[in-house]
Design a protein around this motif. Sequence first.
Motif, short mmCIF file in Angstrom:
data_model
loop_
_atom_site.label_atom_id
_atom_site.label_comp_id
_atom_site.label_asym_id
_atom_site.label_seq_id
_atom_site.Cartn_x
_atom_site.Cartn_y
_atom_site.Cartn_z
N LYS A 13 -9.00 11.68 -8.68
CA LYS A 13 -9.58 12.63 -7.22
C LYS A 13 -9.62 11.60 -6.13
CE LYS A 13 -13.12 15.73 -6.55
NZ LYS A 13 -13.54 16.88 -7.14
N ARG A 14 -9.20 12.24 -4.97
CA ARG A 14 -9.27 11.23 -3.76
C ARG A 14 -10.24 11.61 -2.85
NH1 ARG A 14 -3.19 9.72 -1.72
NH2 ARG A 14 -4.75 8.83 -0.41
N ARG A 15 -10.93 10.37 -2.04
CA ARG A 15 -11.79 10.74 -1.17
C ARG A 15 -11.05 10.80 0.26
NH1 ARG A 15 -15.19 5.59 -1.66
NH2 ARG A 15 -13.38 4.91 -2.84
N ALA A 16 -11.78 11.55 0.98
CA ALA A 16 -11.19 11.59 2.35
C ALA A 16 -10.79 10.33 3.15
CB ALA A 16 -12.03 12.54 3.24
N LEU A 17 -11.88 9.40 2.75
CA LEU A 17 -11.42 8.13 3.41
C LEU A 17 -11.60 6.96 2.30
CD1 LEU A 17 -11.29 6.61 6.25
CD2 LEU A 17 -13.89 6.38 6.07
N ASP A 18 -10.36 6.45 2.12
CA ASP A 18 -10.30 5.53 1.00
C ASP A 18 -10.02 4.29 1.65
OD1 ASP A 18 -7.52 6.21 1.85
OD2 ASP A 18 -6.68 6.52 -0.29
N TRP A 19 -9.85 3.17 0.83
CA TRP A 19 -9.89 1.84 1.47
C TRP A 19 -8.61 1.57 2.13
CZ3 TRP A 19 -6.15 -1.90 0.66
CH2 TRP A 19 -5.50 -1.69 -0.71
N PRO A 20 -7.31 2.17 1.72
CA PRO A 20 -6.15 1.84 2.65
C PRO A 20 -6.24 2.55 4.02
CG PRO A 20 -5.55 2.41 0.34
CD PRO A 20 -6.83 2.66 0.58
N THR A 21 -6.93 3.91 4.14
CA THR A 21 -6.86 4.58 5.13
C THR A 21 -8.05 3.62 6.22
OG1 THR A 21 -6.69 6.62 4.22
CG2 THR A 21 -7.54 6.78 6.31
N ALA A 22 -9.13 3.26 5.51
CA ALA A 22 -10.07 2.32 6.31
C ALA A 22 -9.47 1.16 6.97
CB ALA A 22 -11.21 2.10 5.48
N LEU A 23 -8.55 0.69 5.97
CA LEU A 23 -8.04 -0.55 6.85
C LEU A 23 -7.11 -0.08 7.85
CD1 LEU A 23 -7.38 -3.48 6.28
CD2 LEU A 23 -5.55 -3.01 4.82
N LEU A 24 -6.22 0.97 7.80
CA LEU A 24 -5.19 1.39 8.67
C LEU A 24 -6.30 1.63 9.95
CD1 LEU A 24 -2.31 1.88 9.38
CD2 LEU A 24 -2.65 4.21 8.54
N ILE A 25 -7.07 2.11 9.70
CA ILE A 25 -8.00 2.51 11.05
C ILE A 25 -8.51 1.38 11.76
CG2 ILE A 25 -10.28 3.50 11.77
CD1 ILE A 25 -9.77 5.85 9.62
N ALA A 26 -8.78 0.36 10.94
CA ALA A 26 -9.54 -0.94 11.38
C ALA A 26 -8.31 -1.86 12.43
CB ALA A 26 -10.06 -1.83 10.49
N ILE A 27 -7.03 -1.65 11.58
CA ILE A 27 -5.90 -2.32 12.53
C ILE A 27 -5.62 -1.46 13.40
CG2 ILE A 27 -3.50 -2.68 12.11
CD1 ILE A 27 -3.99 -3.38 9.15
N VAL A 28 -5.51 -0.27 13.60
CA VAL A 28 -5.37 0.32 14.80
C VAL A 28 -6.21 0.19 16.02
CG1 VAL A 28 -5.33 2.77 15.78
CG2 VAL A 28 -3.95 2.46 13.86
N VAL A 29 -7.76 0.38 15.52
CA VAL A 29 -8.84 0.03 16.67
C VAL A 29 -8.60 -1.50 17.30
CG1 VAL A 29 -11.36 0.14 16.85
CG2 VAL A 29 -10.04 1.76 15.47
N SER A 30 -8.32 -2.39 16.33
CA SER A 30 -8.28 -3.71 16.66
C SER A 30 -7.30 -3.94 17.76
CB SER A 30 -8.07 -4.81 15.61
OG SER A 30 -9.05 -4.64 14.65
N ALA A 31 -5.95 -3.50 17.30
CA ALA A 31 -4.80 -3.12 18.29
C ALA A 31 -5.15 -2.81 19.50
CB ALA A 31 -3.55 -2.62 17.29
N ALA A 32 -5.70 -1.56 19.54
CA ALA A 32 -6.00 -0.86 20.62
C ALA A 32 -6.95 -1.57 21.61
CB ALA A 32 -6.51 0.41 20.34
N GLY A 33 -7.98 -2.30 21.01
CA GLY A 33 -8.96 -2.93 21.72
C GLY A 33 -8.17 -4.20 22.40
N PHE A 34 -7.36 -4.84 21.56
CA PHE A 34 -6.32 -6.16 22.10
C PHE A 34 -5.88 -5.78 23.19
CE2 PHE A 34 -2.82 -8.82 21.88
CZ PHE A 34 -3.47 -9.98 22.38
#
Length: 187
Positions: A13-34
């Motif tokens: 069973k997969r959750r809607a927000l697993d750790w790879p997705t959370a990591l990808l979101i963190a990278i995207v937000v960091s890159a956007a902020g930069f």
Amino acid sequence: MQASPPPPPLRRKRRALDWPTALLIAIVVSAAGFVYWRDGSARFFDVVWSDADLFAWMLPNVLAGCLIAALITVLLPRDTIVRWVGKDSGFRGILISAAAGIIVPGGPFTIYPIAAAFIGMGADAAAVVTLITSWTTIGLSRSLVWELPFLGFDFVAWRWLAALPLAVLAGLIARAIERHWRAKAKT
């Protein structure tokens, strides 16, 4: 009397927000902020709109690939997939996957949904590795459309001769790693 088809593989069973997705979101937000900090809001919004255009172009292709994969799951019986390229298919399953990878047309929008459908239907991970590797390294449609006209038959033949063992070898390595992990998990 015909044997009953094997049960479908258990899917975790997969959750809607697993750790790879959370990591990808963190990278995207960091890159956007930069980008916003370094280049300002005008460049930031230029990048956002450019990415939105790319997303709008890719979405129909991804949907078409998913539709093709869904149709494959309807057209090919699960027990046939398990028999041909399942965990007990052996070396024959690797060879079938290599041949299928050669003839599957399309780009990544097609092959990855098909590979996911095969795994969902009970295909061996090693067979799917072989399928993708064969599609990547050999690919009949790419050879006919691009390589043969530009590079000639001799080049294509030698490249195929060199690449075919790579797909089979990738599948055998994936199978060995999978068996090792299974054996380690049992101990």
